[in-house]
Write a protein that holds these residues in place. Structure first.
Motif, PDB file in Angstrom:
ATOM      1  N   ASP A  44       0.807  -1.217   0.000  1.00  0.00           N
ATOM      2  CA  ASP A  44       0.000   0.000   0.000  1.00  0.00           C
ATOM      3  C   ASP A  44       0.843   1.271   0.000  1.00  0.00           C
ATOM      4  N   LEU A 104      -1.060  -0.411  -4.568  1.00  0.00           N
ATOM      5  CA  LEU A 104      -2.519  -0.387  -4.611  1.00  0.00           C
ATOM      6  C   LEU A 104      -3.120   0.137  -3.306  1.00  0.00           C
ATOM      7  N   ASP A 106      -7.031  -0.190  -2.897  1.00  0.00           N
ATOM      8  CA  ASP A 106      -8.305  -0.462  -3.549  1.00  0.00           C
ATOM      9  C   ASP A 106      -9.486  -0.135  -2.638  1.00  0.00           C
ATOM     10  N   ALA A 160      -6.675  -2.725 -16.295  1.00  0.00           N
ATOM     11  CA  ALA A 160      -7.553  -1.838 -15.530  1.00  0.00           C
ATOM     12  C   ALA A 160      -7.590  -0.446 -16.143  1.00  0.00           C
ATOM     13  N   SER A 165     -11.613  -1.248 -13.847  1.00  0.00           N
ATOM     14  CA  SER A 165     -11.659  -2.359 -12.901  1.00  0.00           C
ATOM     15  C   SER A 165     -12.439  -1.934 -11.672  1.00  0.00           C
ATOM     16  N   GLN A 168     -11.222  -0.325  -8.203  1.00  0.00           N
ATOM     17  CA  GLN A 168      -9.893   0.227  -8.453  1.00  0.00           C
ATOM     18  C   GLN A 168      -9.984   1.518  -9.265  1.00  0.00           C
ATOM     19  N   TYR A 171      -6.544   3.385  -9.281  1.00  0.00           N
ATOM     20  CA  TYR A 171      -5.556   2.642 -10.065  1.00  0.00           C
ATOM     21  C   TYR A 171      -5.905   2.674 -11.551  1.00  0.00           C
ATOM     22  N   SER A 172      -7.185   2.468 -11.878  1.00  0.00           N
ATOM     23  CA  SER A 172      -7.611   2.477 -13.280  1.00  0.00           C
ATOM     24  C   SER A 172      -7.370   3.838 -13.913  1.00  0.00           C
ATOM     25  N   THR A 208      -1.363  -8.444  -7.439  1.00  0.00           N
ATOM     26  CA  THR A 208      -2.439  -9.193  -8.080  1.00  0.00           C
ATOM     27  C   THR A 208      -2.820 -10.475  -7.351  1.00  0.00           C
ATOM     28  N   THR A 211      -6.380 -10.363  -5.863  1.00  0.00           N
ATOM     29  CA  THR A 211      -7.437 -10.105  -6.843  1.00  0.00           C
ATOM     30  C   THR A 211      -7.712 -11.321  -7.710  1.00  0.00           C
TER      31      THR A 211
END
Length: 302
Positions: A44, A104, A106, A160, A165, A168, A171-172, A208, A211
């Motif tokens: 994170d 990430l 999320d 993504a 996604s 996310q 992130y996307s 990943t 996920t």
């Protein structure tokens, strides 16, 4: 060592683990001297206790290659500048930049805090822009001095960023920005001998494993399609002089598969030649949608 990157100097960000580590090792195996960047943070982005960059650099040297660790934050102007300076001070040249660093945080959009939005945009999008900018400034200066390089930048976007996604949003958005940044950089920097491409990889990494836990479990035997090492051959080729002529492209890659992504293209269109009323705009839009291809579903919303 010899290979398609013999004599080149390559910097890989986020190279302490996962895809970045695989890229760094693969470049070294093809003869490159590698600047291994990693801040050593957790998944994170919180500070970690070790130096994964130093470990990877030591691993390369133990195998007979050349590598130096770089632990600065490449999402700061100072850290990005020092990445380029480390390559030049250590090896006397700089040929390839692989932007890979990221983490990430999320959340579904209604639960996504501003700090989590800013942190992810910072490491992914700003963490691509700043090293790219400092590297490009060096290569522009080289070209103006009559030493036109065969320079390469490989960015890291994501499915993504190309399709979206669920859970996310930050992130996307960052990864979509990286894809667009790649196109702009390729258009602007070609005059300085710089080729810019991006990959959208699928592999088993810290980012990943939760996920896609089921799909990404290593097989009991046979080809491990989700191993991060499968992505690196394309990255090495894109980062080498052998990729001459390939620029402004996004490649989706996983296992033994490579796909050239073709992005946004105009679909069905019509033009009345004058201003539409809202009712006419609605009728026109519905007719165009009926003739258009269905969009690819967002990840997590299938």
């Amino acid at each position: 060592m010899s290979g398609i990157c013999e004599g080149r100097v390559v910097a890989v960000t986020g190279a302490g683990r996962g895809l970045g580590r695989a890229h760094a090792l693969a470049f070294a195996a093809e003869g490159a001297r590698v600047v291994v960047n990693d801040l050593g943070v957790g998944l994170d982005g919180t500070p970690g206790a070790d130096s994964p960059a130093a470990r990877v650099a030591a691993e390369i040297r133990a195998a007979g290659g050349e590598a130096v660790a770089h632990g600065a934050d490449i999402a700061t102007p100072e850290g990005a500048a020092s990445l380029v300076r480390t390559a030049l001070d250590t090896y006397g040249r700089f040929d390839t930049l692989v932007n890979n660093a990221g983490f990430l945080r999320d959340r579904m959009l209604v639960n996504l805090g501003e700090d989590d939005w800013d942190a992810v945009l910072r490491v992914h999008l700003k963490g691509h822009f700043l090293p790219l900018r400092h590297a490009a400034a060096h290569w522009r200066a080289e070209t103006r001095a009559g030493r036109r390089p065969a320079a390469r930048i490989v960015n890291t976007t994501s499915g993504a960023g190309l399709l979206g996604s669920a859970g996310q949003g930050n992130y996307s958005a960052a990864k979509a920005g990286i894809a667009a940044l790649t196109l702009v950089a390729a258009a602007e920097l070609g005059r300085y001998g710089v080729q810019v491409n991006a990959i959208a990889p699928a592999a088993r990494t810290r980012m990943t494993e939760h996920t896609f836990a089921d799909a990404m479990a290593p097989p009991a035997s046979g080809f491990d399609a989700m191993a991060p090492e499968n992505v690196s051959p394309l990255v090495v080729w894109l980062g080498s002089a052998a990729s001459e002529g390939a620029t402004g492209r996004v490649f989706e890659t996983a296992g033994g598969r490579i796909t050239v992504m073709e992005g946004w293209h105009p679909g069905p269109t019509t033009d009345k030649g004058t201003r539409l009323t809202p009712e006419e705009a609605g009728e026109t839009a519905r007719a165009l949608l009926a003739a258009a291809r269905d969009p690819e579903p967002v990840y997590g919303a299938r």
